[in-house]
Design an enzyme around this catalytic site. Structure first.
Site, PDB file in Angstrom:
ATOM      1  N   ASN A 219       5.085 -99.326  -1.956  1.00 52.58           N
ATOM      2  CA  ASN A 219       6.041 -99.648  -0.883  1.00 52.58           C
ATOM      3  C   ASN A 219       6.774-100.945  -1.224  1.00 52.58           C
ATOM      4  O   ASN A 219       6.529-101.550  -2.265  1.00 52.58           O
ATOM      5  CB  ASN A 219       5.316 -99.740   0.468  1.00 52.58           C
ATOM      6  CG  ASN A 219       4.235-100.794   0.440  1.00 52.58           C
ATOM      7  OD1 ASN A 219       4.505-101.973   0.291  1.00 52.58           O
ATOM      8  ND2 ASN A 219       2.979-100.373   0.562  1.00 52.58           N
ATOM      9  N   ASP A 288      -1.489 -96.030   2.974  1.00 52.02           N
ATOM     10  CA  ASP A 288      -2.409 -95.299   3.842  1.00 52.02           C
ATOM     11  C   ASP A 288      -3.074 -94.135   3.106  1.00 52.02           C
ATOM     12  O   ASP A 288      -4.205 -93.785   3.394  1.00 52.02           O
ATOM     13  CB  ASP A 288      -1.656 -94.767   5.067  1.00 52.02           C
ATOM     14  CG  ASP A 288      -1.272 -95.907   6.003  1.00 52.02           C
ATOM     15  OD1 ASP A 288      -2.119 -96.791   6.208  1.00 52.02           O
ATOM     16  OD2 ASP A 288      -0.120 -95.916   6.495  1.00 52.02           O
ATOM     17  N   ASP A 317      -9.671 -98.193   5.387  1.00 53.63           N
ATOM     18  CA  ASP A 317      -8.980 -99.248   6.139  1.00 53.63           C
ATOM     19  C   ASP A 317      -9.754-100.552   5.917  1.00 53.63           C
ATOM     20  O   ASP A 317     -10.852-100.744   6.451  1.00 53.63           O
ATOM     21  CB  ASP A 317      -8.928 -98.878   7.624  1.00 53.63           C
ATOM     22  CG  ASP A 317      -8.043 -99.845   8.409  1.00 53.63           C
ATOM     23  OD1 ASP A 317      -8.095-101.070   8.137  1.00 53.63           O
ATOM     24  OD2 ASP A 317      -7.289 -99.378   9.279  1.00 53.63           O
ATOM     25  N   PHE A 334      -2.038-107.757  10.368  1.00 49.81           N
ATOM     26  CA  PHE A 334      -0.582-107.759  10.443  1.00 49.81           C
ATOM     27  C   PHE A 334      -0.134-106.365  10.848  1.00 49.81           C
ATOM     28  O   PHE A 334      -0.768-105.371  10.484  1.00 49.81           O
ATOM     29  CB  PHE A 334       0.044-108.149   9.090  1.00 49.81           C
ATOM     30  CG  PHE A 334       0.367-109.609   9.012  1.00 49.81           C
ATOM     31  CD1 PHE A 334      -0.653-110.546   9.001  1.00 49.81           C
ATOM     32  CD2 PHE A 334       1.690-110.049   8.967  1.00 49.81           C
ATOM     33  CE1 PHE A 334      -0.365-111.915   8.953  1.00 49.81           C
ATOM     34  CE2 PHE A 334       1.987-111.405   8.911  1.00 49.81           C
ATOM     35  CZ  PHE A 334       0.958-112.336   8.907  1.00 49.81           C
ATOM     36  N   LYS A 348      -3.039-101.878  17.622  1.00 46.98           N
ATOM     37  CA  LYS A 348      -3.844-102.164  16.414  1.00 46.98           C
ATOM     38  C   LYS A 348      -4.960-103.159  16.711  1.00 46.98           C
ATOM     39  O   LYS A 348      -6.038-103.094  16.120  1.00 46.98           O
ATOM     40  CB  LYS A 348      -2.945-102.684  15.289  1.00 46.98           C
ATOM     41  CG  LYS A 348      -2.282-101.527  14.575  1.00 46.98           C
ATOM     42  CD  LYS A 348      -1.252-101.876  13.544  1.00 46.98           C
ATOM     43  CE  LYS A 348      -0.476-100.586  13.270  1.00 46.98           C
ATOM     44  NZ  LYS A 348       0.645-100.709  12.424  1.00 46.98           N
ATOM     45  N   LYS A 352      -8.424-101.634  15.677  1.00 46.38           N
ATOM     46  CA  LYS A 352      -9.130-102.242  14.537  1.00 46.38           C
ATOM     47  C   LYS A 352     -10.163-103.274  15.001  1.00 46.38           C
ATOM     48  O   LYS A 352     -10.868-103.858  14.184  1.00 46.38           O
ATOM     49  CB  LYS A 352      -8.128-102.881  13.570  1.00 46.38           C
ATOM     50  CG  LYS A 352      -7.074-101.870  13.106  1.00 46.38           C
ATOM     51  CD  LYS A 352      -6.491-102.157  11.759  1.00 46.38           C
ATOM     52  CE  LYS A 352      -5.433-101.120  11.433  1.00 46.38           C
ATOM     53  NZ  LYS A 352      -5.133-101.016  10.013  1.00 46.38           N
TER      54      LYS A 352
HETATM   55  N1  CTP Z   1      -4.732-102.437   6.628  1.00 50.86           N
HETATM   56  C1  CTP Z   1      -5.825-102.451   5.796  1.00 50.86           C
HETATM   57  N2  CTP Z   1      -6.190-101.319   5.119  1.00 50.86           N
HETATM   58  C2  CTP Z   1      -5.483-100.183   5.264  1.00 50.86           C
HETATM   59  C3  CTP Z   1      -4.352-100.151   6.119  1.00 50.86           C
HETATM   60  C4  CTP Z   1      -4.010-101.306   6.782  1.00 50.86           C
HETATM   61  O1  CTP Z   1      -6.470-103.508   5.653  1.00 50.86           O
HETATM   62  N3  CTP Z   1      -5.867 -99.100   4.597  1.00 50.86           N
HETATM   63  C5  CTP Z   1      -4.380-103.652   7.363  1.00 50.86           C
HETATM   64  C6  CTP Z   1      -3.066-104.274   6.960  1.00 50.86           C
HETATM   65  O2  CTP Z   1      -3.241-105.223   5.935  1.00 50.86           O
HETATM   66  C7  CTP Z   1      -2.600-104.900   8.255  1.00 50.86           C
HETATM   67  C8  CTP Z   1      -3.153-103.961   9.316  1.00 50.86           C
HETATM   68  O3  CTP Z   1      -4.229-103.290   8.711  1.00 50.86           O
HETATM   69  O4  CTP Z   1      -3.193-106.149   8.465  1.00 50.86           O
HETATM   70  C9  CTP Z   1      -2.176-102.999   9.876  1.00 50.86           C
HETATM   71  O5  CTP Z   1      -1.569-102.270   8.861  1.00 50.86           O
HETATM   72  P1  CTP Z   1      -0.516-101.119   9.147  1.00 50.86           P
HETATM   73  O6  CTP Z   1      -0.208-100.441   7.864  1.00 50.86           O
HETATM   74  O7  CTP Z   1       0.606-101.666   9.960  1.00 50.86           O
HETATM   75  O8  CTP Z   1      -1.360-100.214  10.100  1.00 50.86           O
HETATM   76  P2  CTP Z   1      -2.030 -98.848   9.912  1.00 50.86           P
HETATM   77  O9  CTP Z   1      -3.466 -99.006  10.310  1.00 50.86           O
HETATM   78  O10 CTP Z   1      -1.804 -98.305   8.559  1.00 50.86           O
HETATM   79  O11 CTP Z   1      -1.289 -98.003  11.022  1.00 50.86           O
HETATM   80  P3  CTP Z   1       0.108 -97.207  10.952  1.00 50.86           P
HETATM   81  O12 CTP Z   1       0.415 -96.959   9.502  1.00 50.86           O
HETATM   82  O13 CTP Z   1      -0.163 -95.990  11.715  1.00 50.86           O
HETATM   83  O14 CTP Z   1       1.100 -98.097  11.619  1.00 50.86           O
END
Ligand code: CTP
Length: 412
Positions: A219, A288, A317, A334, A348, A352
């Protein structure tokens, strides 16, 4: 928008004692003035053998102070006047002889006199930073080591020296730090030490999920926000570990960096370390999903006109996993969103199970130098207005330090 000037309003005395590294001091003065500082240069007689006061005057925009006998000072007390107005004195280069003078409290030249006469305590305390520069044998000599230990015990801060190639052609310890490194040390010296004694773990950047040896899913995260936070936490006195996905950014000074590629590697780097930290800040834009299996060889077109079918599997996650640890650090997530930041950030926070989520508009901020943040926690919301990422990182570090303090007070 204008670039951040981290030394705006600061007045710095830059002292030069004799050494080849004086040529780097010219660049140091430029760097400090670029950051908004006013600079008063003071040179020893030996320093004038290496670079001229004319050069240093032109770069600093002020006459260089060279002598304690300069009758132009109305009260004839240059050593007092120069020190009283300064926010810091940095001696770069600090020669072996100059450090020896300081160790003995001698004051036969203006620069040493000024260092001796500087206020060391109280409201107007003026830090003294020394950037040694000398041949490796001179640096490792017991006399220099003894003197250096003494000046540090007397309150000076040592910047470096670094190891590397020396002007004499030898290689070893004793090289003066580069002007940019000295600039960053000086900037850090003025930041409030709100995270002193704390250990902070930060994830930053994107992850890269391999499809085959030449392709992958990733990304647009540049890692800038995470790197700025790592720097700000270090400036605030924390010991910082930065787990970084593939980015092209310089490691902030004194930060321990661990490079990873995939989400799984980031997870494996973070999880065993997390409990040993006081704070975990997850800024990484973790992919993800990853391909369920990485092809061993480059996937070829088969001529059918049909694209290959790519099975995906969900990545762990990392933030949620750290938040589930029994002795978890204070966790900050974040939320990079494309709309409705507050609602998604709060969702979140709950999902989380973390005490603080920092929301921002992802596509608008990726790769840019500025940003706008929304802090969401159990008490409500607080916006950090648009600013460059380092300014925001410093504000966020202060916010985290306050919550950490309260959080600690609430623990049994
Ligand atoms: N994060 C993480 N590990 C993952 C996905 C996310 O540690 N596999 C952490 C990111 O670093 C950030 C937070 O979770 O601090 C939120 O990430 P984000 O990508 O916005 O959220 P998602 O849980 O992936 O939700 P969505 O994609 O549905 O918005």
């Amino acid at each position: 928008m204008s670039t951040l000037q981290s030394l705006a309003g600061r007045h710095i005395v830059v002292g030069l004692s004799g050494g080849i590294a004086c040529f780097k001091s010219a660049e140091l003065v430029r760097e400090l003035t670029r950051e908004g500082a006013t600079v008063q240069v003071v040179m020893t007689e030996a320093a004038t053998q290496f670079i001229t006061p004319v050069t240093m005057q032109a770069l600093s925009g002020r006459p260089v102070a060279l002598s304690q006998w300069d009758a132009r000072e109305p009260n004839n007390m240059a050593h007092i006047n120069l020190g009283r107005g300064a926010d810091a004195i940095v001696v770069a280069p600090a020669s072996a002889d100059f450090i020896a003078q300081l160790a003995q409290g001698r004051a036969s030249e203006l620069l040493a006199l000024l260092c001796l006469a500087r206020p060391r305590t109280g409201e107007h305390a003026c830090p003294l930073l020394l950037a040694p520069a000398m041949n490796r044998e001179m640096w490792s000599h017991p006399a220099t080591q003894r003197n250096t230990t003494q000046v540090v015990a007397d309150g000076a801060v040592l910047l470096g020296p670094a190891a590397g190639e020396q002007a004499c052609g030898e290689v070893g310890d004793g090289r003066m730090l580069e002007p940019e490194e000295l600039r960053d040390e000086l900037i850090a010296c003025f930041q409030p030490k709100v995270l002193a004694g704390r250990k902070v773990l930060v994830t930053a950047g994107p992850t890269f999920e391999s499809i085959d040896p030449v392709r992958g899913i990733t990304n647009h995260s540049s890692g800038k926000m995470g790197f700025a936070i790592a720097r700000a936490a270090q400036e605030a006195g924390a010991q910082v570990t930065l787990v970084a996905g593939p980015v092209h950014l310089a490691t902030p000074r004194h930060v321990q960096r661990i490079d990873v590629r995939s989400a799984q590697q980031m997870h494996d780097a973070v999880l065993p370390r997390a409990a040993a930290h006081d704070v975990f800040i997850a800024t990484a834009a973790v992919a993800d999903w990853r391909p369920a299996a990485e092809a061993g060889q480059k996937i070829k077109k088969d001529g059918s006109g049909q694209p290959p079918w790519l099975a995906l599997t969900e990545n762990p996650d990392i933030l949620a996993a750290v938040a589930r640890l029994p002795d978890r650090p204070y966790c900050v997530g974040f939320a990079a969103e494309s709309e409705d930041v507050a609602r998604h950030a709060r969702e979140k926070l709950t999902r989380k199970n973390v005490p603080l989520v920092v929301g921002n508009l992802g596509p608008a901020t990726f790769g840019r130098d500025d940003n706008k943040l929304l802090l969401v926690d159990a008490d409500g919301e607080r916006e950090l207005a648009t600013a460059d990422k380092l300014t925001l990182a410093r504000e966020l570090v202060r916010e985290i330090a306050q919550r950490l303090h309260r959080h600690g007070a609430e623990q049994p």
